[in-house]
Design an enzyme around this catalytic site. Structure first.
Site, PDB file in Angstrom:
ATOM      1  CG  ASP A 146     -66.955  -3.929  -3.096  1.00 21.02           C
ATOM      2  OD1 ASP A 146     -67.707  -4.856  -2.769  1.00 21.02           O
ATOM      3  OD2 ASP A 146     -66.133  -4.015  -4.022  1.00 21.02           O
TER       4      ASP A 146
ATOM      5  CG  ASP B 189     -66.729  -8.835  -1.947  1.00 20.77           C
ATOM      6  OD1 ASP B 189     -67.318  -9.383  -2.902  1.00 20.77           O
ATOM      7  OD2 ASP B 189     -66.455  -7.615  -1.928  1.00 20.77           O
TER       8      ASP B 189
END
Length: 172
Positions: free
Chosen positions: A129, A148
Site C-alpha cells: 500500500d 484497493d
C-alpha cells in the site's frame, strides 16, 4: 439456451476479462514503480501534494486497515484463498445472471483488484500500500493502492448494477 452460448454472457465475460486485465496491469505496474523504481520501501514517504496526496509505504499483512495481521504467514494464505474464492464467486454469479456493461465492468474491477493483491501476497508476503490522502484537517494514517480502489469501486458497482435477473440492467 445455456449461459455460455448466450451472446449477452459472452459480451459480459469479454468486458469482465478486459477490465480485470487492465486493472491488474495498472495495479502491478504502479506497485513495481513505487516499490522497486522509486524505492519507497526504503524511503518510507514522499510528499507529492501535501496533505491531499502523499506516498507512504505500508506493508499490509492483514485485511483492510491491517486487521488480522497478527498471524502473518497463516493469514497470508487464508487471505489468498478468500480472494480467489471471491473471484470464483463473482465469475459464477456472472455466468448465472449476466449483467449489463456497467455490471460487467464492476466485476472486472473487483476481480482485477483482488488478483493484484493476491500477487502481492505471493511476491512480498503482504500487500504493498502506498497512496495516502488527507484533507480538511483530517490526518489519514492509512495507505491504499490501485487494487484497493478497484475492489471498492467494483463491489459498489455490483450493488448498483446487478444482473438482469436481479432486477438490474439489461444485458447487452
Amino acid at each position: 439456451m445455456s449461459a455460455s452460448s448466450n451472446p449477452a454472457f459472452g459480451a459480459a465475460m469479454k468486458r469482465v476479462a478486459l477490465v480485470s486485465v487492465l486493472v491488474f496491469v495498472l495495479d502491478q505496474a504502479t506497485k513495481f514503480w513505487i516499490v522497486h523504481w522509486m524505492r519507497l520501501d526504503a524511503r518510507g514517504a514522499i510528499d507529492v501534494w501535501p496533505p491531499f496526496l502523499n506516498l507512504r509505504m505500508a506493508w499490509n499483512y492483514g485485511i483492510n486497515f491491517g486487521l488480522l495481521s497478527g498471524q502473518a504467514d497463516m493469514t497470508r494464505w487464508i487471505l489468498i484463498a478468500v480472494a480467489l474464492g471471491i473471484v470464483l464467486f463473482v465469475l459464477v454469479w456472472m455466468r448465472r445472471d449476466p449483467p449489463g456493461p456497467w455490471g460487467a465492468a464492476s466485476a472486472g474491477l473487483l476481480i482485477g483488484g483482488a488478483l493484484g493483491n493476491v500477487v502481492d501476497r505471493l511476491l512480498y508476503g503482504a500487500v504493498a500500500d502506498f497512496l495516502n490522502m488527507s484533507c480538511c484537517g483530517i490526518d489519514n494514517p492509512y495507505a491504499f493502492n490501485v487494487a484497493d480502489i478497484a475492489i471498492f469501486a467494483g463491489a459498489a458497482g455490483l450493488v448498483l448494477f446487478p444482473g438482469a435477473k436481479s432486477g438490474g440492467e439489461k444485458p447487452s
